[in-house]
Scaffold this active site. Structure first.
Site, short mmCIF file in Angstrom:
data_model
loop_
_atom_site.label_atom_id
_atom_site.label_comp_id
_atom_site.label_asym_id
_atom_site.label_seq_id
_atom_site.Cartn_x
_atom_site.Cartn_y
_atom_site.Cartn_z
N SER A 17 -4.32 -6.54 -0.95
CA SER A 17 -4.26 -5.61 0.19
C SER A 17 -3.34 -6.22 1.25
O SER A 17 -2.17 -6.45 0.93
CB SER A 17 -5.66 -5.23 0.70
OG SER A 17 -6.43 -6.34 0.99
N HIS A 44 -3.91 -1.94 -2.07
CA HIS A 44 -4.58 -1.00 -1.17
C HIS A 44 -3.54 -0.28 -0.32
O HIS A 44 -2.65 -0.93 0.25
CB HIS A 44 -5.54 -1.73 -0.23
CG HIS A 44 -6.77 -2.22 -0.92
ND1 HIS A 44 -7.64 -3.11 -0.34
CD2 HIS A 44 -7.30 -1.95 -2.14
CE1 HIS A 44 -8.63 -3.36 -1.17
NE2 HIS A 44 -8.44 -2.67 -2.27
N ASP A 137 -13.07 -6.70 -2.27
CA ASP A 137 -12.71 -5.86 -3.42
C ASP A 137 -11.88 -6.71 -4.39
O ASP A 137 -10.88 -7.32 -3.99
CB ASP A 137 -11.90 -4.65 -2.92
CG ASP A 137 -11.61 -3.67 -4.05
OD1 ASP A 137 -12.39 -3.65 -5.02
OD2 ASP A 137 -10.61 -2.93 -3.96
#
Ligand SMILES: C[S@@+](CC[C@H](N)C(=O)[O-])C[C@H]1O[C@@H](n2cnc3c(N)ncnc32)[C@H](O)[C@@H]1O
EC number: 2.1.1.80
Length: 823
Positions: A17, A44, A137
């Site tokens: 991300s 992301h 995540d």
């Protein structure tokens, strides 16, 4: 495991991300030209963001880069990027796109979802890589990949712009390999060869990676962050522990640490090099004496002089300094806290305790110059005790020089043989901290081998006074950051095991016969008067239902205090002790006597005692109503000692409160300063952001204009990069050269050039290599034209590629072209 991996082609899932594009670019840059593996990137993205990641990444690699489409069968040596607003799954060798459900929270595309399906579909032929980003995540996904026999890799903390994501995976214990993004790319061939084999993967990690995990384990269990200590220092201590355990591989030692709190404690103790002595480096102290005299002479006599000795170890150094101050002030009797306060701090609690006692051996005292020994130490049976006035002006406190706020308003900091253990960045930060803690007239006393840029930028050496420095007033230092904890560290799963207690059942069994013989009403208690077992009918004597609790909370009234005292006397005497006759707590007619027997230790080494409560008939007790004088004296002595210990505890407590107060004050100053800094940074960020927004609008306008030109320009025009990949093309060029629309940046050789086009593209290569324009005749649909190729350069004048166009020879038409292109 390997057989599965080698049968199937390896698929590599890469999740990231914040900071991901940068890490991804470093990773792909290092990849070899032909890897044989397929890469799928899950970055992301905001749901409606049109990403340019494909283009960014394509610039860094010769592997093909494209966006994932639904139902795609990915090919080896390709990098596929997941689009925004979709989750991505692997199903039977194809990629499936699922629109994101806006009612379900969490970042998208989900790395966990993708990795989990990758693990299910590819098994041991899956590799998961978690790159920069915050949050967790990816952690569960890596766990699934590892469980399926695949390989889990995390970017290392040092190279990750945002380390939360890789650290989360690391802390969950689901990572086989920790490397910088660059090294993952560079070592990819070896990673493929070792894929799924933990031992072989571990050999790819440099020792520094082990150091990171070891530091992490130490931090989690001791709250001391050793990550920025010199790696060589850390490594030496680790080697010492490894030698003690007979280990050769660092990875084996890491395994021991992961499973043993005792070993973590042992390594922590090894880390704290507690070597010190009185007047260590005597010549330095001799020079230092002049500085102390100067500080005392300049004192205003109203406010006390304030000194800080961080890394004070067992106190020898701090008492040496206190002696020099006492000498300058007129002797031990001339000092007290209104004139001098010395803060002595360390992270080693045991060393601090030793310093607080102020009791030293004859060997230790031998380092003290003779003239001071008699004046500042008192010989006792246990050793040599420092003069109470010296002890009184020194305040020992647990304090981490790197992580805690500094003491403030100081006249002198004496920080010797501590900086040598710190890495360069940490030395700079600690020096800024010390600088901000000193008054403008403040002085710094360092160890013999401590100096360098970190020191000399902020302090000037006092000529002829060894390692004594004056503060250079007016230097701007960054606001020292106060970092009491690091959330990323605090979630390590290891826990201290609960101490095992000997069950009352086993105690009952062992002592039942003894209790029967001595009297039916009894308790088994520990030295701290905690009740372990109860025998007989004690309802008259006990206030609350008994559990493992203190005697004083359970025995009624005065019996509780008597019982505690009796246990202490029995422990000290090592034999049975008893009270005299005591009033029965509930019936006035009777009296009782307490008897206490030492029982030895239980399985945990806790001393146990049998406390028997014997009812006495008042009349029968007669002359026994008073305790024997001997026991009474013992009891009195015990009470005095208890009070002294309490006194000492209070004094320590008060010192700690004092130092915490100082720290709080300093912290509050820091926070205020940091707040101001943040506010101004915020304003700057807003300004920069506005500028970026403006630039972005300008850029998107420019792109639109360019697209409009290319769509409408009446000549075939193609822009190629230095590798001859087609970057842009006018609509005329797209149909003339049959440029494949589905491929990102196709190579010019992949276009179906018309038969009339020159067979050799060497002219194009010449233009991008030499930077010289080229022109040749060309007939386009029967119109005599020129095939013009001109180089183009970036703002730094570096060759970036070429623009190729077919221009009718007719001058009228030619003049319609933008002049820059004609040139
Ligand atoms: C070699 S001793 C130096 C003792 C004394 N200053 C001297 O020169 O004689 C180093 C001391 O620094 C302490 N130390 C190491 N890291 C520290 C930190 N981050 N904060 C405070 N003390 C630290 C150790 O526990 C140890 O007691």
């Amino acid at each position: 495991m390997m057989s599965d991996a080698s049968l199937k082609k390896i698929w590599v899932g890469i999740g990231a991300s914040a900071g991901g594009p940068e890490a991804l670019a470093s990773l792909v840059r290092g990849l070899p030209e032909s890897v044989g593996a397929t890469f799928i990137v899950v970055q992301h993205l905001a749901p409606h963001h049109k990403s340019i990641l494909c283009e960014l990444i394509q610039r860094e690699t010769s592997l093909r880069v494209g966006e994932v489409s639904d139902g795609l069968s990915p090919q080896p040596d390709h990098i596929y990027i997941a689009p925004a607003n979709h989750n991505i799954l692997v199903q039977q060798g194809t990629l499936v796109l699922l629109p994101v459900d806006p009612t379900v929270g969490g970042p998208t595309p989900s790395i966990d979802t993708f990795f989990t399906s990758l693990a299910q579909d590819r098994g041991a032929a899956a590799i998961g890589v978690v790159l920069s980003g915050s949050g967790s995540d990816g952690t569960r996904g890596l766990e699934a990949i590892q469980a399926a026999g695949g390989t889990a890799i995390a970017q290392d903390e040092a190279s990750a712009r945002y380390s939360g994501k890789p650290l989360s995976a690391l802390q969950a214990g689901n990572v086989d390999l920790v490397l910088s993004a660059e090294a993952i790319g560079q070592k990819f061939t070896q990673i493929l060869a070792a894929s799924g084999q933990r031992d072989r993967l571990a050999t790819l990690m440099p020792p520094v990676q082990h150091l990171a995990e070891i530091s992490q384990l130490l931090y989690t269990h001791t709250n001391v962050d050793f990550r920025e200590y010199k790696p060589s220092t850390l490594y030496r201590r680790i080697e010492r522990r490894m030698a003690a355990l007979g280990l050769i591989q660092v990875s084996d030692y890491v395994d021991v640490l992961r499973n043993s709190l005792a070993e973590i404690d042992a390594l922590f103790r090894e880390m704290m090099v507690c070597v010190t002595s009185f007047f260590r480096d005597p010549e330095e102290f001799e020079c230092f004496r002049a500085s102390i005299n100067e500080i005392v002479q300049k004192a205003d006599g109203i406010t006390p002089l304030r000194v800080w000795v961080p890394g004070c170890a067992t106190g020898e150094e701090v008492y040496s300094i206190a002696i020099l101050f006492a000498e300058a002030m007129g002797g031990a009797d001339a000092i007290d806290r209104s004139r001098l306060q010395i803060f002595a701090s360390d992270i080693d609690m045991k060393a601090l305790k030793f310093g607080r006692e102020g009791l030293y051996s004859a060997d230790a005292i031998a380092q003290v110059p003779c003239e001071y020994r008699d004046r500042y130490f008192e010989a006792t049976a246990d050793g040599h005790r420092v003069h109470p006035n010296l002890r009184d002006v020194v305040l020992f406190a647990e304090h981490n020089l790197c992580q805690d706020s500094p003491f403030r308003n100081l006249d002198l900091v004496c920080c010797r043989n501590v900086l040598i253990y710190f890495g360069e960045d940490l030395q700079h930060r600690v020096m800024s901290k010390i600088y901000s803690a000193l008054k403008d007239s403040g002085k710094l006393f360092l160890g013999l081998s401590e100096s360098g840029g970190a020191v000399e930028d902020l302090f000037a050496r006092v000529v002829g006074e060894g390692k004594v420095f004056n503060l250079r007033a007016g230097v701007e230092v960054p606001v020292p950051t106060f970092c009491p904890d690091n959330a990323a560290h605090s979630s390590m799963p290891m826990r201290r095991p609960e101490p095992q207690n000997c069950t009352s059942k086993s105690i009952d069994g062992r002592f039942a016969a003894l209790v029967q013989a001595l009297g039916p009403n009894a308790l088994i208690v520990t030295a701290q008067a905690q009740i372990r077992s109860v025998f007989g009918k004690l309802t008259d004597f006990i206030e609350t239902p008994v559990s493992a609790t203190q005697v004083r909370n359970t025995l009624r009234g005065h019996l509780a205090a008597e019982a505690r005292l009796l246990v202490a006397l029995t422990q000290r005497a090592g034999e049975m002790r008893q009270t005299g006759s005591l009033p029965h707590p509930t019936t006035a007619k009777e009296s009782v006597r307490l008897l206490c027997y030492p029982l030895g230790a239980d399985a945990d080494g806790d001393a146990l005692f049998l406390l028997v409560i014997k009812p006495l008939d008042v009349d029968a007790s007669g002359g026994d109503l008073v305790r024997s004088r001997e026991v009474e004296e013992e009891a009195l002595l015990y009470r005095i000692e208890e009070l002294e210990a309490l006194n000492e505890e209070l004094r320590t407590l008060s010192e700690e409160v004092h130092s915490t107060n100082e720290e709080l004050q300093a912290t509050s100053d820091d926070i205020e300063a940091a707040n101001e800094e943040l506010q101004s940074t915020n304003e700057e960020l807003i300004a920069v952001n506005e500028e970026h927004q403006f630039n972005a609008i300008q850029m998107s306008l420019a792109v639109r204009e360019l697209e409009a030109i290319l769509a409408n320009v009446s000549v075939p025009l193609v822009v190629v990069d230095a590798e001859l990949n087609v970057v842009r093309a006018s609509s005329q060029a797209q149909s003339l050269l049959t440029i494949p629309a589905e491929v990102q940046r196709p190579h010019i050789s992949e276009c179906e050039l018309p038969p009339s086009f020159p067979k050799s593209l060497s002219f194009l290569v010449d233009v991008v290599e030499t930077g010289k324009s080229h022109e040749m005749d060309y007939t386009l649909e029967g119109v005599p034209s020129a095939l013009c190729t001109v180089p183009y350069r970036n703002t730094r004048n570096e060759l970036m590629g070429a623009v190729m166009m077919i221009v009718p020879k007719d001058t009228q038409n030619r003049n319609r072209l933008p002049p820059r292109l004609i040139d």
